[in-house]
Design a protein around this motif. Structure first.
Motif, PDB file in Angstrom:
ATOM      1  N   ILE A   1      10.618 -47.427   8.787  1.00 51.11           N
ATOM      2  CA  ILE A   1      11.958 -47.379   9.360  1.00 51.11           C
ATOM      3  C   ILE A   1      12.406 -48.686  10.005  1.00 51.11           C
ATOM      4  CG2 ILE A   1      13.482 -46.193  10.977  1.00 51.11           C
ATOM      5  CD1 ILE A   1      12.607 -44.386   8.728  1.00 51.11           C
ATOM      6  N   ASN A   2      11.680 -49.170  10.996  1.00 46.95           N
ATOM      7  CA  ASN A   2      12.157 -50.260  11.850  1.00 46.95           C
ATOM      8  C   ASN A   2      11.701 -51.617  11.333  1.00 46.95           C
ATOM      9  OD1 ASN A   2      13.326 -48.657  14.234  1.00 46.95           O
ATOM     10  ND2 ASN A   2      11.306 -47.746  13.946  1.00 46.95           N
TER      11      ASN A   2
ATOM     12  N   ILE B   1       7.043 -46.634  19.751  1.00 45.50           N
ATOM     13  CA  ILE B   1       6.401 -46.279  18.481  1.00 45.50           C
ATOM     14  C   ILE B   1       4.924 -45.992  18.710  1.00 45.50           C
ATOM     15  CG2 ILE B   1       5.698 -47.190  16.221  1.00 45.50           C
ATOM     16  CD1 ILE B   1       8.418 -48.715  16.205  1.00 45.50           C
TER      17      ILE B   1
ATOM     18  N   GLU C   1      10.774 -51.049  21.885  1.00 43.92           N
ATOM     19  CA  GLU C   1      10.747 -50.137  20.740  1.00 43.92           C
ATOM     20  C   GLU C   1       9.338 -50.012  20.172  1.00 43.92           C
ATOM     21  OE1 GLU C   1      15.340 -51.248  19.427  1.00 43.92           O
ATOM     22  OE2 GLU C   1      13.634 -52.266  18.513  1.00 43.92           O
TER      23      GLU C   1
ATOM     24  N   ASP D   1       4.633 -48.647  12.346  1.00 44.25           N
ATOM     25  CA  ASP D   1       5.691 -48.000  11.604  1.00 44.25           C
ATOM     26  C   ASP D   1       5.661 -48.577  10.187  1.00 44.25           C
ATOM     27  OD1 ASP D   1       8.102 -47.043  10.580  1.00 44.25           O
ATOM     28  OD2 ASP D   1       9.343 -47.987  12.066  1.00 44.25           O
TER      29      ASP D   1
ATOM     30  N   GLU E   1       5.783 -55.167  12.859  1.00 52.79           N
ATOM     31  CA  GLU E   1       7.063 -55.046  12.171  1.00 52.79           C
ATOM     32  C   GLU E   1       6.841 -54.386  10.819  1.00 52.79           C
ATOM     33  OE1 GLU E   1       7.458 -57.348   9.451  1.00 52.79           O
ATOM     34  OE2 GLU E   1       5.467 -58.110   9.910  1.00 52.79           O
ATOM     35  N   LEU E   2       7.938 -54.035  10.164  1.00 47.76           N
ATOM     36  CA  LEU E   2       7.872 -53.181   8.990  1.00 47.76           C
ATOM     37  C   LEU E   2       7.140 -53.819   7.821  1.00 47.76           C
ATOM     38  CD1 LEU E   2       8.660 -50.535   7.633  1.00 47.76           C
ATOM     39  CD2 LEU E   2      10.880 -51.530   7.099  1.00 47.76           C
TER      40      LEU E   2
ATOM     41  N   ARG F   1      14.539 -44.741  19.187  1.00 50.07           N
ATOM     42  CA  ARG F   1      14.721 -44.662  17.738  1.00 50.07           C
ATOM     43  C   ARG F   1      13.533 -43.977  17.097  1.00 50.07           C
ATOM     44  NH1 ARG F   1      15.710 -50.256  15.400  1.00 50.07           N
ATOM     45  NH2 ARG F   1      17.263 -50.260  17.057  1.00 50.07           N
ATOM     46  N   THR F   2      13.763 -43.457  15.907  1.00 50.04           N
ATOM     47  CA  THR F   2      12.684 -42.815  15.172  1.00 50.04           C
ATOM     48  C   THR F   2      11.831 -43.866  14.472  1.00 50.04           C
ATOM     49  OG1 THR F   2      12.156 -41.048  13.593  1.00 50.04           O
ATOM     50  CG2 THR F   2      13.972 -42.514  13.021  1.00 50.04           C
ATOM     51  N   SER F   3      10.662 -43.454  14.011  1.00 50.22           N
ATOM     52  CA  SER F   3       9.759 -44.349  13.291  1.00 50.22           C
ATOM     53  C   SER F   3       9.011 -43.541  12.233  1.00 50.22           C
ATOM     54  CB  SER F   3       8.765 -45.018  14.247  1.00 50.22           C
ATOM     55  OG  SER F   3       8.054 -44.055  15.017  1.00 50.22           O
TER      56      SER F   3
ATOM     57  N   ASN G   1      12.180 -54.801  12.464  1.00 54.40           N
ATOM     58  CA  ASN G   1      11.590 -55.741  13.432  1.00 54.40           C
ATOM     59  C   ASN G   1      11.824 -55.222  14.847  1.00 54.40           C
ATOM     60  OD1 ASN G   1      10.334 -57.978  14.508  1.00 54.40           O
ATOM     61  ND2 ASN G   1      12.121 -59.308  14.315  1.00 54.40           N
ATOM     62  N   PRO G   2      11.067 -54.223  15.277  1.00 53.64           N
ATOM     63  CA  PRO G   2      11.293 -53.642  16.599  1.00 53.64           C
ATOM     64  C   PRO G   2      10.996 -54.634  17.721  1.00 53.64           C
ATOM     65  CG  PRO G   2       9.228 -52.856  15.662  1.00 53.64           C
ATOM     66  CD  PRO G   2       9.930 -53.615  14.579  1.00 53.64           C
TER      67      PRO G   2
END
Length: 326
Positions: free
Chosen positions: A170-171, A182, A178, A167, A269-270, A147-149, A173-174
């Motif tokens: 975008i994410n 990132i 993931e 990040d 996390e975000l 996935r992108t970040s 709670n990777p």
């Protein structure tokens, strides 16, 4: 050399084509004119010629100075529709594709996918979802990246104190895998901006000082990231003070090659990433540049809807520079 001087040096006169789907916006037109005049890139504007000409005139510019592609008159429309249907692997019909591609962000993304342009800048009047969704469906992430970040470059002072936070966009709670991806992508992005990547995997714990599932995730992500990219210096879990302050690092993580000298901060996390960069921006007087989307096969950048012309100018330079990474 300051950050943007360095980036300009890398892209000047390379005639990198960047598409701008929001071509009637005054901020876009002003930045595009400046970028073209300085030979930093070749702006490609999407939209109706007359509407763009009217908007350019209101801005004191000549639309004839730009390459304009009108989806309604695009001579490779059938080819684009077929390419989109194939890329979506049966998830859309030809009829659906013709409707979807009338959206300027989807159209601009397809121009990049087809190699007509090399990157895209949008988001001045569109939401992040409207900008990122076509990129994820069409451009997609590079092999090995799920996935992108979104990273932020943090700048402060004349000495251009530079860090990368990720990040931040975008994410939500990777998971550990993931988060590791990132971290590796953030190290790659840092190199583009002449930041030597020393990657700190952030937590509320340093080297086992606290126990919780949230800490375990960061510990696992650190191990995965180190395996994915053994040539990068990556360490965790680290609290911010241990990652940033050398005296604290000596007490909390004396054996770490990152603690006390981190340049890349990967948040778990975000919420943490977004809050962290805004605190640095507002209380620490850092300039926050981004978000820079990481992990895509070709660069697509998402502006804030509150962006000014200077923001468009700078993010476009970053986007053009990202084309050199792929």
């Amino acid at each position: 050399m300051e950050l943007f001087d360095s980036l300009k040096f890398k892209i000047v006169r390379r005639q990198i084509k960047i598409v701008f789907p929001e071509a009637t916006d005054a901020r876009i037109l002003g930045a595009a004119a400046r970028l073209k005049a300085e030979e930093l890139l070749e702006p490609v504007l999407v939209g109706n010629h007359d509407e763009i000409a009217k908007a350019a005139k209101a801005r004191g510019l000549q639309a004839d100075n730009f390459e304009v592609i009108d989806p309604a008159q695009f001579d490779r429309w059938d080819e684009m529709v077929e390419a989109f249907v194939e890329r979506r692997k049966g998830k859309v019909s030809k009829e659906d594709a013709e409707k979807i591609l009338k959206d300027e962000n989807y159209f601009g993304t397809m121009l990049t996918y087809m190699g007509i342009t090399e990157g895209m800048v949008s988001g001045a009047i569109h939401s992040t979802g409207d900008t990122v969704r076509p990129a994820l469906q069409i451009i997609k992430t590079r092999p090995g990246v799920s996935r992108t970040s979104g990273a932020m470059i943090m700048l402060r002072g004349r000495d251009q104190e530079k860090y990368l936070f990720s990040d931040c966009a975008i994410n939500v709670n990777p998971n550990a895998q993931e988060l590791a991806e990132i971290a590796v992508e953030s190290a790659r992005t840092a190199e583009l901006f002449d930041i030597e990547p020393k990657v700190a995997m952030m937590s509320f714990s340093t080297k086992g000082s606290a126990k919780a599932p949230e800490v375990d995730k960061v510990v696992e992500a650190t191990k995965i990231a180190q395996e994915l990219a053994p040539d990068y210096v990556i360490d965790g879990e680290l609290q911010f003070d241990a990652a940033y302050v050398s005296s604290v690092a000596q007490l909390k993580a004396p054996d770490s090659k990152v603690a006390g000298q981190a340049t890349v901060f990967v948040f778990p996390e975000l919420q943490a990433g977004n809050i962290g960069y805004k605190i640095a921006q507002r209380l620490g007087n850092f300039e926050a540049i981004g978000p820079i989307l990481q992990g895509l096969n070709k660069p697509v950048s998402d502006l804030s809807r509150g962006a000014n012309e200077e923001d468009v100018y700078k993010l476009s330079i970053i986007t053009a520079a990202q084309t050199l990474m792929n």
